[in-house]
Scaffold this motif. Structure first.
Motif, PDB file in Angstrom:
ATOM      1  N   THR A  34       0.812  -1.224   0.000  1.00 31.15           N
ATOM      2  CA  THR A  34       0.000   0.000   0.000  1.00 31.15           C
ATOM      3  C   THR A  34       0.840   1.266   0.000  1.00 31.15           C
ATOM      4  O   THR A  34       0.340   2.334  -0.349  1.00 31.15           O
ATOM      5  CB  THR A  34      -0.923   0.031   1.225  1.00 31.15           C
ATOM      6  N   GLY A  35       2.109   1.166   0.414  1.00 36.82           N
ATOM      7  CA  GLY A  35       2.954   2.351   0.503  1.00 36.82           C
ATOM      8  C   GLY A  35       2.707   3.172   1.748  1.00 36.82           C
ATOM      9  O   GLY A  35       3.349   4.219   1.938  1.00 36.82           O
ATOM     10  N   ASP A  90       2.235  -8.539  -6.259  1.00 35.38           N
ATOM     11  CA  ASP A  90       3.521  -7.843  -6.248  1.00 35.38           C
ATOM     12  C   ASP A  90       4.087  -7.702  -4.845  1.00 35.38           C
ATOM     13  O   ASP A  90       5.182  -7.150  -4.669  1.00 35.38           O
ATOM     14  CB  ASP A  90       3.372  -6.455  -6.880  1.00 35.38           C
ATOM     15  N   GLY A  91       3.357  -8.180  -3.845  1.00 36.77           N
ATOM     16  CA  GLY A  91       3.817  -8.075  -2.469  1.00 36.77           C
ATOM     17  C   GLY A  91       4.689  -9.244  -2.070  1.00 36.77           C
ATOM     18  O   GLY A  91       4.884 -10.200  -2.828  1.00 36.77           O
ATOM     19  N   VAL A 143      -3.968  -9.346   5.771  1.00 38.06           N
ATOM     20  CA  VAL A 143      -2.546  -9.603   5.543  1.00 38.06           C
ATOM     21  C   VAL A 143      -1.891  -8.391   4.890  1.00 38.06           C
ATOM     22  O   VAL A 143      -0.840  -7.916   5.340  1.00 38.06           O
ATOM     23  CB  VAL A 143      -2.350 -10.863   4.682  1.00 38.06           C
ATOM     24  N   VAL A 144      -2.514  -7.886   3.819  1.00 39.71           N
ATOM     25  CA  VAL A 144      -1.977  -6.728   3.105  1.00 39.71           C
ATOM     26  C   VAL A 144      -1.894  -5.513   4.031  1.00 39.71           C
ATOM     27  O   VAL A 144      -0.920  -4.744   4.000  1.00 39.71           O
ATOM     28  CB  VAL A 144      -2.847  -6.413   1.869  1.00 39.71           C
ATOM     29  N   GLY A 145      -2.898  -5.342   4.868  1.00 41.73           N
ATOM     30  CA  GLY A 145      -2.904  -4.225   5.803  1.00 41.73           C
ATOM     31  C   GLY A 145      -1.953  -4.389   6.970  1.00 41.73           C
ATOM     32  O   GLY A 145      -1.804  -3.470   7.772  1.00 41.73           O
ATOM     33  N   ASP A 202     -12.639  -4.842   4.937  1.00 49.04           N
ATOM     34  CA  ASP A 202     -13.820  -4.805   4.066  1.00 49.04           C
ATOM     35  C   ASP A 202     -13.547  -3.939   2.846  1.00 49.04           C
ATOM     36  O   ASP A 202     -13.939  -4.277   1.721  1.00 49.04           O
ATOM     37  CB  ASP A 202     -15.034  -4.262   4.822  1.00 49.04           C
ATOM     38  N   ASP A 203     -12.881  -2.817   3.059  1.00 47.78           N
ATOM     39  CA  ASP A 203     -12.554  -1.914   1.958  1.00 47.78           C
ATOM     40  C   ASP A 203     -11.639  -2.604   0.952  1.00 47.78           C
ATOM     41  O   ASP A 203     -11.867  -2.534  -0.268  1.00 47.78           O
ATOM     42  CB  ASP A 203     -11.887  -0.655   2.516  1.00 47.78           C
ATOM     43  N   PHE A 204     -10.614  -3.285   1.449  1.00 49.41           N
ATOM     44  CA  PHE A 204      -9.740  -4.066   0.561  1.00 49.41           C
ATOM     45  C   PHE A 204     -10.560  -5.106  -0.205  1.00 49.41           C
ATOM     46  O   PHE A 204     -10.370  -5.294  -1.410  1.00 49.41           O
ATOM     47  CB  PHE A 204      -8.669  -4.794   1.370  1.00 49.41           C
TER      48      PHE A 204
END
Length: 262
Positions: A34-35, A90-91, A143-145, A202-204
């Motif tokens: 996410t940067g 890409d993560g 996970v991404v967050g 939820d947003d993801f």
């Protein structure tokens, strides 16, 4: 003499609080997907290692893996379809998806690094692949967050501040009272963070569904399934680490409008 002891306790408590705050604010990393700059306790590789190490024990808590290869393959296909067709590929994380044998518990969860689980208790209630994608997209979002890593850093901070408060406010005549207050404050802080993480996931989930051509309305259907599974005796939202399904529906619809009309 008593006033001196009180001053000493306050000074020690203040030093402990400063150390806890300094440690927390020094734990800054840029999220590789996410940067966003976050305060986390682990590197991505450490998250992966922790997740792989904890996954077998987590599965055992829910009766182990469901013994049907076709069901396992379906969930892996839907999950990897999200991973391979969004920013997630890409993560640094190693995603895998597992169905747990527990047919009574309605749950899905992610451990750090990309190991994602859904119980048969939830899976059997889902009617479409899009609903399944909504559940898995939400867990991928955790996970991404980097929510687990964030929570660990926050728990270390809260634990440090709670310890400082216990020392500073300790009453020799009632030691348990100050400890109870400190623990209560710690619990309240953690509840808020838990709800925020759920809404971000939820947003993801909505974003990933739209990006992969899935119908994000299915996430609203999942909320209806969760509400029905919870029954009329669900705890109040403030007392739960998860927002109420009703509250989540409003946020999901807002996310749908955001990603459909960027």
């Amino acid at each position: 003499m008593g006033r001196s002891r009180i001053g000493g306790r306050l000074l020690i408590g203040l030093i402990m609080a400063v150390v806890a705050l300094f440690g927390y604010f020094n734990k800054s990393q840029v999220n590789p997907i996410t940067g966003k700059t976050q305060r986390v306790s682990l590197t991505p590789q450490e998250e992966i290692t922790l997740g792989l190490q904890s996954a077998p024990q987590m599965a055992a808590e829910f009766g182990g893996l469901y013994q049907d290869e076709q069901v396992q393959a379906l969930v892996k296909k839907v999950g990897q379809g999200i991973v391979q067709n969004t920013e997630v590929k890409d993560g640094p994380y190693q995603f895998d998806f597992h169905v747990l044998a527990d047919a009574e518990t309605v749950n899905a969860f992610a451990v750090p690094g990309g190991q994602i689980f859904i119980t048969m208790g939830l899976l059997k209630r889902l009617k479409t692949e899009d609903q399944l994608a909504g559940v898995l997209g939400h867990e991928i979002g955790h996970v991404v967050g980097r929510h687990s890593a964030q929570q660990m850093a926050k728990q270390e901070l809260v634990g440090g501040l709670a310890g400082a408060a216990s020392v500073a406010l300790s009453d020799p005549n009632s030691p348990n009272g100050s400890a109870y207050i400190a623990q209560y404050v710690a619990n309240l802080m953690n509840l808020k963070y838990g709800r925020d993480d759920e809404l971000e996931s939820d947003d993801f989930g909505v974003k990933y569904m739209i990006q992969t051509g899935r119908n994000p309305e299915a996430m609203v259907e999942v909320m209806e399934i969760l509400a029905a599974a919870g029954g009329p005796n669900r705890p109040a939202e403030f007392q739960s680490t998860h927002p109420s399904p009703e509250n989540r529906v409003a946020k999901i619809k807002a996310a749908m409008a955001k990603y459909r009309n960027p």
